[in-house]
Design a protein around this motif. Structure first.
Motif, mmCIF file in Angstrom:
data_model
loop_
_atom_site.group_PDB
_atom_site.id
_atom_site.type_symbol
_atom_site.label_atom_id
_atom_site.label_comp_id
_atom_site.label_asym_id
_atom_site.label_seq_id
_atom_site.Cartn_x
_atom_site.Cartn_y
_atom_site.Cartn_z
ATOM 1 N N ARG A 20 0.823 -1.210 0.000
ATOM 2 C CA ARG A 20 0.000 0.000 0.000
ATOM 3 C C ARG A 20 0.853 1.254 0.000
ATOM 4 O O ARG A 20 1.979 1.251 0.492
ATOM 5 N N LEU A 45 0.182 5.888 -0.093
ATOM 6 C CA LEU A 45 -0.838 6.928 0.051
ATOM 7 C C LEU A 45 -1.178 7.493 -1.324
ATOM 8 O O LEU A 45 -0.377 8.217 -1.922
ATOM 9 N N PRO A 56 -5.989 11.178 1.778
ATOM 10 C CA PRO A 56 -5.478 10.119 0.905
ATOM 11 C C PRO A 56 -6.233 8.803 1.081
ATOM 12 O O PRO A 56 -6.956 8.610 2.043
ATOM 13 N N PHE A 57 -5.995 7.926 0.106
ATOM 14 C CA PHE A 57 -6.571 6.591 0.108
ATOM 15 C C PHE A 57 -5.370 5.646 0.198
ATOM 16 O O PHE A 57 -4.498 5.687 -0.659
ATOM 17 N N HIS A 58 -5.310 4.869 1.249
ATOM 18 C CA HIS A 58 -4.109 4.071 1.500
ATOM 19 C C HIS A 58 -4.300 2.675 0.935
ATOM 20 O O HIS A 58 -4.810 1.784 1.610
ATOM 21 N N ARG A 59 -3.924 2.485 -0.298
ATOM 22 C CA ARG A 59 -4.173 1.219 -0.972
ATOM 23 C C ARG A 59 -2.992 0.824 -1.850
ATOM 24 O O ARG A 59 -2.068 1.603 -2.068
ATOM 25 N N HIS A 73 -2.529 7.860 9.794
ATOM 26 C CA HIS A 73 -1.969 6.666 9.161
ATOM 27 C C HIS A 73 -2.121 5.510 10.146
ATOM 28 O O HIS A 73 -1.793 5.641 11.307
ATOM 29 N N TRP A 90 -1.148 -2.000 6.666
ATOM 30 C CA TRP A 90 -2.206 -2.844 6.116
ATOM 31 C C TRP A 90 -3.597 -2.250 6.235
ATOM 32 O O TRP A 90 -4.576 -2.945 6.014
ATOM 33 N N ARG A 91 -3.688 -1.011 6.651
ATOM 34 C CA ARG A 91 -5.033 -0.478 6.866
ATOM 35 C C ARG A 91 -5.228 0.838 6.134
ATOM 36 O O ARG A 91 -4.283 1.542 5.808
ATOM 37 N N ASP A 92 -6.499 1.166 5.946
ATOM 38 C CA ASP A 92 -6.844 2.474 5.398
ATOM 39 C C ASP A 92 -6.502 3.549 6.427
ATOM 40 O O ASP A 92 -6.451 3.266 7.624
ATOM 41 N N VAL A 93 -6.330 4.770 5.962
ATOM 42 C CA VAL A 93 -6.200 5.869 6.915
ATOM 43 C C VAL A 93 -7.586 6.147 7.506
ATOM 44 O O VAL A 93 -8.603 5.790 6.920
#
Lengths: 513, 277
Positions: A362, A364, A379-382, B40, B44-47
């Motif tokens: 992942r 940002l 942001p989209f953390h993927r 953050h 492994w995770r979304d914010v």
């Protein structure tokens, strides 16, 4: 059966290994084997085999015509229907994943001294007024594989909510008195790569299992457009700006634009073209070590065969469905067949690691209008796969993924002095671009040239990820000459911080798609 | 620079609700505009997002696909304090975040990851929920390209009866401030109602509203004129596109904003859908 790849693989491996550095075997996309030998000229009357392999520097691209062998004599996709001598196949070449690589363009230029109909000035030159046959007139096609797309401005039936002016015009086309924005018949010229005409059954399928997005655009929750002929919703995945709507529509438009046909395609021609397009499948078929990617033992998501049989339009961003499937048979040390050479072992493990980086690593994803502003959060953390490239077997965004990744608009676009630059100002009441605001500098306003919406400036549609090795350069405007440049763009754009190893793993993974 | 239409709405109610500046309201509601701050949550995770107001940190969980906060934009926060519950390392609010339309470059803070926050449950539904975690702990599951996506929970919508006796049906769709974008689950529900309406030959009535939000500061934010109409017309086009005959459709909108009270003003920004078989 389980080891059918290894015989072919081992034979070819010896040859390849000599030529490559340890587990850095790909030069990603540059076609080293005399691309002109595979050039498919209009009206050539050749036979298209049910399955055909075309070598590239990463192995071979494999094209499947699911309808079986086809004598192309007189077939409208392969015939010069219009006055300029071109056919559809001119820009959608079997050896290039049914797209057109810049290497092929240069080879055809050399071999025909620029006489091939590919270089017709209507859109095979930087602008139609330029003298045909001079390299400078065709520089965007020769260097980046770019075709001129002239968009009428404003689009029919649309009142744009922004103004557009030409800031820089290296091709001379946007300021030209006839072809330009201030001409009698105003057009905006942008420059785009031909998209691959393969696996279109997957591209045109409506998304499954993500209701209501089989009917709604993800972005703004308006309805998807409908096919004017059948009244059914369309996937909106055709063309980088979604202007294709349906294959029939797209073919009609392509014939007028690129072939300069002054009549409509006949019903028979349309049926023949669309029928072929729906049955063409393609992907890298042989990797750099000679492994047959369709054979048992190779990762099951590779090779074109699985695209023929695989269901279309599913979300592959999760643990159950992975976009390109499982790579563990190449990734875990105990899964390798006995006697596999060291270099090939390292290569397979690198590809499998690349698949994991693509799927799991992942970062940002920030300030991507059309994505991070459509409800997902900024942001989209993927990862690459769970962020955007999520359609099983294909890798485009399942719900029509128009977005401004940063390729078209400043400040993120790669430095492109060769492309026109427009200044766009949103009307006072218009919704602005989510991260660039009300004044935007763009090389290609993309989707905004269709919708007339300022908020859409620079949006393009994510594209399928198959057959990459056959069709460099990458991105709709050809900004990345190699897979390395493609990976570097993401690394820079999102500050990912991939290690060199991760980059190489990703490149190797991309080279087998 | 004010980027939205503001006005002041001084009244006894306001004085009653808002205590001296810098202190928290006593009625358990908050209403304010602030920069969202992303937190953050590790590899492994979304914010997740919080917002700071009057010296406290608040977190909101919007319903699925209502629109997560965005850096580079301020958010309007309208919620009720859920005592004793934390989310994203902050006081949980029940209510709505709305992303404001214009850019604000000052909103750009990401709190770095320092360790897991245990209070944050994974998202529950919506397309985000369909993104089953790609945490390596799941990696051993179903190593196959066979798409089985439809075995995953769909956007959950309650089934409607498939045959007579037909009953009247209602749906309320809530919208973010100055926005006509409805959520995916709301549209999935609407699709169901359309099927129901077609099966029962029902009449569709939609009534659209726009709102004001009274902030804790005393400031009033008013949605852009014409929002109620814009929402109604968009929904009308959707219903017709989904197969509802125009003659079976009544649409109405209230052009005047519903006056803000400082308590759950997000409820003003809505469309009421009514189905009469």
């Amino acid at each position: 059966m389980g080891k059918s790849y290894s015989i072919v693989g081992l034979l070819l491996t010896g040859v390849v290994v000599l030529a490559v550095v340890l587990y850095l075997p790909t030069t990603s996309g540059s076609d080293s084997r005399a691309p002109y030998a595979y050039w498919w000229a209009a009206d050539s009357g050749k036979t298209l085999a049910g399955t055909s392999d075309y070598p590239n520097s990463d192995g071979s691209f494999r094209l499947i015509n699911d309808a079986g062998e086809l004598d192309t004599t007189g077939h409208p996709f392969f015939s010069s229907l219009g006055p300029n001598g071109r056919a559809c196949v001119t820009c959608h070449q079997p050896a290039n994943g049914m797209s057109l690589s810049a290497d092929t363009v240069r080879a055809v230029w050399e071999a025909t001294r620029g006489e091939d109909p590919l270089f017709a000035t209507v859109d095979g030159a930087n602008c139609p007024h330029l003298p045909r046959g001079e390299e400078a007139s065709h520089s965007l096609l020769l260097e980046r594989g770019l075709i001129r797309i002239a968009v009428p401005w404003p689009p029919k039936g649309v009142t744009p909510d922004f103004t557009i002016e030409v800031v820089r015009d290296p091709t001379g086309c946007n300021t030209h008195p006839v072809y330009g924005l201030n001409g009698e018949n105003p057009h905006i010229s942008v420059y785009r790569r031909p998209r691959p005409v393969i696996n279109l059954r997957h591209l045109t399928a409506l998304p499954n299992g993500v209701a209501p997005h089989d009917k709604f655009l993800y972005n703004d929750k308006s309805l998807l457009p409908k096919d004017p002929e059948t009244g059914k919703f369309v996937s909106l995945q055709l063309m980088s700006d979604g202007s294709g709507l349906t294959l029939r529509n797209q073919a009609r438009d392509a014939a007028r634009r690129h072939l300069e046909l002054t009549r409509d395609l006949t019903e028979d021609e349309l049926v023949a073209i669309v029928d072929l397009e729906e049955r063409l499948y393609g992907a890298q078929g042989i990797d750099v070590f000679g492994n047959d990617l369709d054979a048992a033992g190779a990762p099951p998501g590779l090779g074109p065969r699985v695209l023929v049989t695989g269901p279309a339009g599913y979300l592959g961003n999760n643990a159950i469905n992975r976009v390109f499937g499982d790579f563990s048979m190449w990734g875990s040390p105990d899964a390798h067949p006995e006697g596999l050479g060291e270099e090939e072992r390292l290569w397979r493990e690198s590809v499998a690691r690349g698949a994991r980086v693509f799927f799991e690593r992942r970062f940002l994803i920030q300030d991507v209008a059309g994505l991070t502003d459509k409800g997902l959060g900024n942001p989209f953390h993927r990862s690459c796969a769970s962020g955007c490239h999520n359609t099983t077997l294909m890798g485009m965004d399942l719900a029509p993924g128009f977005m401004d990744l940063g390729l078209n608009n400043l400040p993120w676009a790669n430095n492109r002095p060769d492309l026109p630059l427009f200044r766009i100002v949103c009307d006072k009441d218009a919704a602005p671009h989510s991260y660039l605001g009300r004044e935007i500098y763009s090389h290609d306003p993309g989707r905004a040239l269709v919708t007339g919406k300022c908020a859409h400036v620079g949006f393009t549609m994510t594209q399928q990820m198959r057959a990459l090795s056959a069709r460099a350069p990458y991105f709709a405007n050809g900004s990345a000459a190699t897979l390395r440049e493609l990976v570097d763009f993401y690394d820079r754009r999102f500050n990912i911080g991939y290690t060199d190893q991760e980059k190489q793993d990703l490149i190797n993974f991309l080279s087998v798609l | 620079m004010k980027r939205y239409r503001t006005g002041f709405w001084a009244s006894g109610l306001l004085l009653f609700l808002v205590t001296a500046s810098g202190e928290e309201r006593e009625d358990g509601y908050v209403s304010f505009v602030a920069c969202p701050v992303a937190r953050h949550q590790g590899p492994w995770r979304d914010v997740c997002f919080i917002a700071r107001h009057e010296g406290r940190e608040y977190a909101l969980r919007n319903p699925p696909d209502y629109g997560e906060p965005q850096l580079k934009h301020r958010i309007l926060v309208e919620g009720r304090i859920v005592e004793g519950e934390e989310y994203c390392g902050a006081q949980l609010l029940d209510g709505r975040f709305s992303v404001l339309r214009e850019i604000d470059q000052n909103c750009n803070e990401i709190i770095p990851y320092t360790g897991p926050i245990t209070d944050t449950p994974p998202p529950s539904s919506g397309r985000q929920g369909a993104y089953v975690s790609d945490d390596p702990q799941w990696a051993h599951l179903h190593p196959s390209v066979r798409p089985v996506m439809n075995q995953l929970p769909d956007l959950a919508v309650l089934p409607l009866p498939e045959g007579p006796p037909w009953q009247p049906q209602r749906q309320t769709i809530y919208y973010p401030f100055d926005s006509d974008r409805a959520s995916g689950p709301d549209m999935a529900r609407l699709v169901q109602l359309v099927e129901y309406a077609i099966a029962s030959n029902a009449r569709f009535e939609i009534r659209s509203y726009q709102g004001q939000s009274l902030l804790d500061s005393g400031e009033v934010m008013t949605e852009r004129p014409g929002m109620a109409r814009q929402r109604a017309e968009k929904l009308r086009d959707i219903l017709i596109g989904l197969g509802i005959d125009e003659s079976r459709l009544t649409i109405a909108w209230e052009p005047e904003p519903i006056v803000g009270t400082g308590r759950e003003d997000w409820r003003s920004r809505r469309i009421e859908v009514h189905l009469e078989p």
